[in-house]
Design an enzyme around this catalytic site. Structure first.
Site, PDB file in Angstrom:
ATOM      1  N   TRP A 358       0.837  -1.211   0.000  1.00 12.53           N
ATOM      2  CA  TRP A 358       0.000   0.000   0.000  1.00 12.53           C
ATOM      3  C   TRP A 358       0.866   1.253   0.000  1.00 12.53           C
ATOM      4  O   TRP A 358       0.408   2.353  -0.274  1.00 12.53           O
ATOM      5  CB  TRP A 358      -0.967   0.004   1.199  1.00 12.53           C
ATOM      6  CG  TRP A 358      -0.336   0.311   2.539  1.00 12.53           C
ATOM      7  CD1 TRP A 358       0.713  -0.337   3.097  1.00 12.53           C
ATOM      8  CD2 TRP A 358      -0.700   1.344   3.468  1.00 12.53           C
ATOM      9  NE1 TRP A 358       1.023   0.195   4.330  1.00 12.53           N
ATOM     10  CE2 TRP A 358       0.171   1.243   4.583  1.00 12.53           C
ATOM     11  CE3 TRP A 358      -1.671   2.345   3.491  1.00 12.53           C
ATOM     12  CZ2 TRP A 358       0.101   2.099   5.688  1.00 12.53           C
ATOM     13  CZ3 TRP A 358      -1.742   3.189   4.590  1.00 12.53           C
ATOM     14  CH2 TRP A 358      -0.868   3.064   5.666  1.00 12.53           C
ATOM     15  N   ASP A 359       2.163   1.088   0.284  1.00 10.69           N
ATOM     16  CA  ASP A 359       3.108   2.204   0.283  1.00 10.69           C
ATOM     17  C   ASP A 359       2.986   3.023  -1.005  1.00 10.69           C
ATOM     18  O   ASP A 359       3.103   4.243  -0.999  1.00 10.69           O
ATOM     19  CB  ASP A 359       4.556   1.687   0.367  1.00 10.69           C
ATOM     20  CG  ASP A 359       4.812   0.770   1.548  1.00 10.69           C
ATOM     21  OD1 ASP A 359       3.875   0.094   1.973  1.00 10.69           O
ATOM     22  OD2 ASP A 359       5.965   0.713   2.015  1.00 10.69           O
ATOM     23  N   GLU A 489       0.631  -2.076  12.935  1.00 14.90           N
ATOM     24  CA  GLU A 489       0.705  -3.546  12.959  1.00 14.90           C
ATOM     25  C   GLU A 489       1.065  -4.091  14.348  1.00 14.90           C
ATOM     26  O   GLU A 489       1.236  -5.297  14.498  1.00 14.90           O
ATOM     27  CB  GLU A 489       1.705  -4.028  11.912  1.00 14.90           C
ATOM     28  CG  GLU A 489       1.225  -3.773  10.488  1.00 14.90           C
ATOM     29  CD  GLU A 489       2.231  -4.158   9.428  1.00 14.90           C
ATOM     30  OE1 GLU A 489       3.427  -4.310   9.761  1.00 14.90           O
ATOM     31  OE2 GLU A 489       1.841  -4.279   8.256  1.00 14.90           O
ATOM     32  N   GLN A 602       3.164   2.822  13.818  1.00 12.56           N
ATOM     33  CA  GLN A 602       3.188   3.885  12.804  1.00 12.56           C
ATOM     34  C   GLN A 602       1.851   4.598  12.803  1.00 12.56           C
ATOM     35  O   GLN A 602       0.870   4.072  13.334  1.00 12.56           O
ATOM     36  CB  GLN A 602       3.452   3.273  11.437  1.00 12.56           C
ATOM     37  CG  GLN A 602       2.342   2.380  10.927  1.00 12.56           C
ATOM     38  CD  GLN A 602       2.821   1.417   9.851  1.00 12.56           C
ATOM     39  OE1 GLN A 602       3.202   0.297  10.160  1.00 12.56           O
ATOM     40  NE2 GLN A 602       2.797   1.845   8.617  1.00 12.56           N
TER      41      GLN A 602
END
Ligand code: BGC
Length: 755
Positions: A358-359, A489, A602
């Site tokens: 998805w980056d 995550e 994150q």
């Protein structure tokens, strides 16, 4: 920080010492590539020390059979991995019978320079070999930006203290293995070797995927600037093709060797025999005029820098860092081929398998969209469109139906190839980022063609997925999403991750708007789409229900959206209370302890505040930033940039600046002591975003572009350009002025600092 030995220079990365313990990390840092192929900065000559050989070809992969402890239904059968390709740069050298090897002998001087302005990598060293002979070596290497399959090396040897005999053996070596192979499978099969006087080519084929690649080389020798043509000593082994030359050189004189080489792969659009194509490349460059090749390389990079350069006055460290990030992003993806994408490590290592995450949509798209021709970012969107069928199959495997699509978290060819349940099955927010990228593309380019011709099918399929993935909670009287992993995550299988619920709902709203637009203004397309997707306006009923009644966890007392249900049950101990020895927690704590803790890997809720900033007030942003930042450990390289942008928006410029350095110099300064594995390419796009959207405060709403001058204290000025709908906007911000130059025919409305 491990790498503070690198010098600060506005356009160059310079290493002036030879430290055996840093060879692997420098191999990553000095990597070169052109979007089609790329390689780590391995030495051309033999090296018996610790090294990580790596040379990769975009899109050439192997489906490595999945290895998991306990199989779960729905797991993908394989993990696609970019392959370590045959090595074409190798040049073995013996001086009076002694092997040139930097791991042996006495290294007197050593320097590497990566010239980012020119796209050229140089190395120079002086060594006293074990037999006492001293030689000076100068190497120049590049991978052509102009020709996909071409790279070149100039290798100069000077005899410093005595006459000597050099045995020089250029070779192609196909006996290469991947570091992260699950079952020690062999990924390549060698099919044939071809050799003429000038040309050497080795055809190999990937097992299972059957990519056929010709790795080729051609060489030329000079002694004291004159071409020499010594009789080659032929040698052939099963996996190596080489020829050697013996030349006597006098003290103080130079032997120069030029090698061109690279890869040609089979291509459906260009079904030529790869060996024939490689031969054509060599014939085209028969003169092997290295200076001419370098000139073209410099010109190609000049064109890139003309649009994408960012100038920062007053802070050389930041200046070097952003150019390094822009340089690496350009080396990783050129946008010419919609079948290629941007892997988190680009061509600099094997972790993440060279696959797409998805980056790309969440971080990288804006960089390519605003510094390149529109076709480049459109190709990134098309990449997902071409994989839509596989995304529908993927969702079917998990029990969804009626054309619902779940795009993979990690992919090479459209199939999911990540195999941990908490990511594969649960990190479904990636579907949202794919839609967000379309929205971003639309609002900056105003090009609706992609959506009406292709993207709408993706939107419908993704929205169908969300409509099925939401479930109705009688208890809450709301639609909920259970059992997910959000961007953070360090939490798995949570209920109602705010970010996921929010973006899922937003996808439904956005899709609805696009369907209505097409129905109203592009009826022909509408009929085609209805037929193709079997879409029925009744589908709006459930979507509307969900949109009206989405559950978004919120704490009334603190007035904040909660990362997930039950977040406040955690022990709210801030990161600043953690001992240094416990950081990073992913290397020091058990997974169980991480999952129970409050620590955030994150940006998660804050990722949503970043994407949808127009939907929240500055006050709300401040509140959420101040609540979540103290619990965030930033153990994903993607994290600090988003926090930096938000910190600048709320005026915390010093904090934003600290986070910016953490992102932009992550590899140069080796913050996480892992740059030997490869570079963090996708997070480099985050550095770019931090400057443009953070310190430059850029936003777009409708036809208006907004900027905010939020320069860090040290910065005297900041200049950059963006490509908006084919026209260039030049921006120059400093303490005393804000200048804009619009190089376009149409009008543009710009609001700077609210005026
Ligand atoms: C991050 C993911 C990211 C992946 C590849 C992981 O550490 O948590 O968000 O997609 O790295 O960059």
């Amino acid at each position: 920080m491990k790498n503070n030995h690198l010098l600060i220079d506005p356009w160059k990365i310079i290493e002036n010492t030879f430290d055996k313990s840093k060879v692997k990390s420098s191999e990553s840092l000095f990597s070169i590539g052109n979007g089609y192929m790329g390689q780590r900065a391995n030495f051309e000559e033999d090296y018996s020390g610790n090294t990580f050989q790596g040379s990769y070809i975009g899109g050439v992969y192997y489906p490595d059979k999945t290895k998991v402890g306990w199989w779960k239904n729905g797991y993908p059968e394989s993990f696609a991995k970019v392959l370590n390709a045959p090595n074409w740069i190798g040049i073995s050298i013996k001086v009076n019978g002694e092997l040139l090897d930097l791991n042996k002998g006495i290294v007197k001087h050593f320097q590497r320079v990566l010239d980012m302005q020119k796209g050229i990598y140089k190395r120079k060293f002086q060594i006293i070999l074990v037999n006492g002979i001293e030689i000076l070596v100068e190497v120049t290497r590049f991978i052509s930006l102009n020709e996909n399959s071409l790279g070149g090396i100039e290798y100069k040897l000077l005899a410093v203290n005595t006459d000597c005999q050099i045995l020089i053996e250029p070779y192609i070596d196909a006996g290469i293995v991947n570091q992260d192979s699950n079952w020690d499978d062999s990924f390549w099969k060698i099919k044939s070797l071809k050799k003429t006087k000038l040309f050497s080519g080795l055809i190999s084929e990937t097992n299972k995927t059957k990519f056929e690649v010709c790795t080729y080389m051609a060489n030329k020798l000079f002694y004291e600037k004159k071409v020499i043509d010594p009789l080659p000593i032929k040698s052939k082994s099963k996996s190596k093709i080489s020829q050697s030359f013996k030349i006597d050189i006098q003290k103080g004189k130079t032997l120069k060797f030029i090698k061109i080489g690279g890869y040609v792969k089979t291509n459906v659009n260009f079904p030529k025999n790869p060996i024939e194509e490689a031969k054509e490349i060599v014939e085209k460059h028969i003169e092997i005029d290295f200076e001419k090749l370098l000139k073209t390389q410099i010109e190609s990079w000049k064109k890139i820098w003309e649009v994408s350069d960012i100038k920062i006055e007053g802070d050389p460290k930041s200046q070097q860092a952003i150019r390094y990030n822009i340089f690496q992003l350009n080396q990783t993806y050129s946008g010419k081929d919609p079948k290629l994408n941007i892997s988190p490590k680009g061509f600099t290592g094997e972790k993440y398998g060279g696959s797409t995450y998805w980056d790309t949509e969440a971080y990288c798209l804006p960089f390519y969209m605003l510094t390149k021709d529109q076709s480049v970012s459109k190709n990134l969107l098309k990449y997902r469109y071409f994989q839509l069928d596989k995304a529908i199959e993927n969702a079917e495997k998990l029990g969804f139906d009626k054309g619902a699509a779940l795009f993979p978290m990690v992919t090479m060819n459209g199939e999911e190839c990540h195999n941990e349940w908490e990511i594969t099955f649960e990190e479904i927010h990636r579907n949202g980022a794919i839609v967000y990228a379309m929205y971003n593309y639309l609002r900056y380019t105003k090009d609706f063609d992609y959506i009406k011709e292709m993207g709408i099918e993706v939107l419908i399929a993704v929205s169908r997925f969300w409509a099925q993935r939401f479930s109705f909670s009688r208890d809450k009287n709301k639609y909920v999403i259970l059992g997910v992993t959000g961007p953070n995550e360090y939490e798995n299988n949570v209920n109602n991750n705010w970010y996921t619920n929010y973006i899922a709902r937003w996808c439904l709203i956005f899709t609805k708007e696009q369907i209505k637009k097409i129905q109203k203004f592009h009826f022909k397309d509408f009929s085609r789409i209805i037929k193709k997707t079997n879409w029925n306006s009744n589908e709006f009923n459930l979507w509307d229900e969900i949109i009206k009644n989405t559950y978004l966890p919120y704490d009334n007392e603190k007035k904040i959206f909660l990362q997930q249900d039950g977040f406040l049950d955690k022990e709210l101990i801030q990161v600043s209370h953690l001992k240094k020895s416990e950081r990073p927690i992913n290397q020091n704590w058990s997974w169980d302890r991480i999952l129970r803790s409050v620590y955030i890997k994150q940006a998660d809720v804050l990722q949503g505040f970043y994407f949808f900033s127009e939907n929240f007030s500055l006050e709300e942003l401040k509140k959420h930033y101040k609540f979540y930042e103290p619990f965030t450990v930033h153990e994903s390289s993607l994290s600090p940039s988003i926090h930096a942008i938000l910190a600048s928006r709320i005026g915390m410029i010093d904090e934003a600046y600290k986070l910016y350095l953490q992102t932009s110099r992550l590899d140069l300064d080796d913050y996480n002591i892992e740059s030997d594995e490869g570079l963090h390419i996708t997070s480099m796009a985050g550095s770019w975003l931090t400057i443009i959207e953070g310190f430059g405060g850029m936003k777009i709403t409708g036809d208006t572009l907004y900027f905010e001058n939020k320069l860090p204290k040290k910065w005297k000025s900041l200049s950059f350009k963006i490509n908006i709908q084919g026209s260039l906007l030049e921006i120059n911000l400093s303490k005393n002025h804000n200048n804009f130059i619009w190089k376009g025919d149409s009008k543009v409305k710009i609001i700077i600092n609210g005026k």
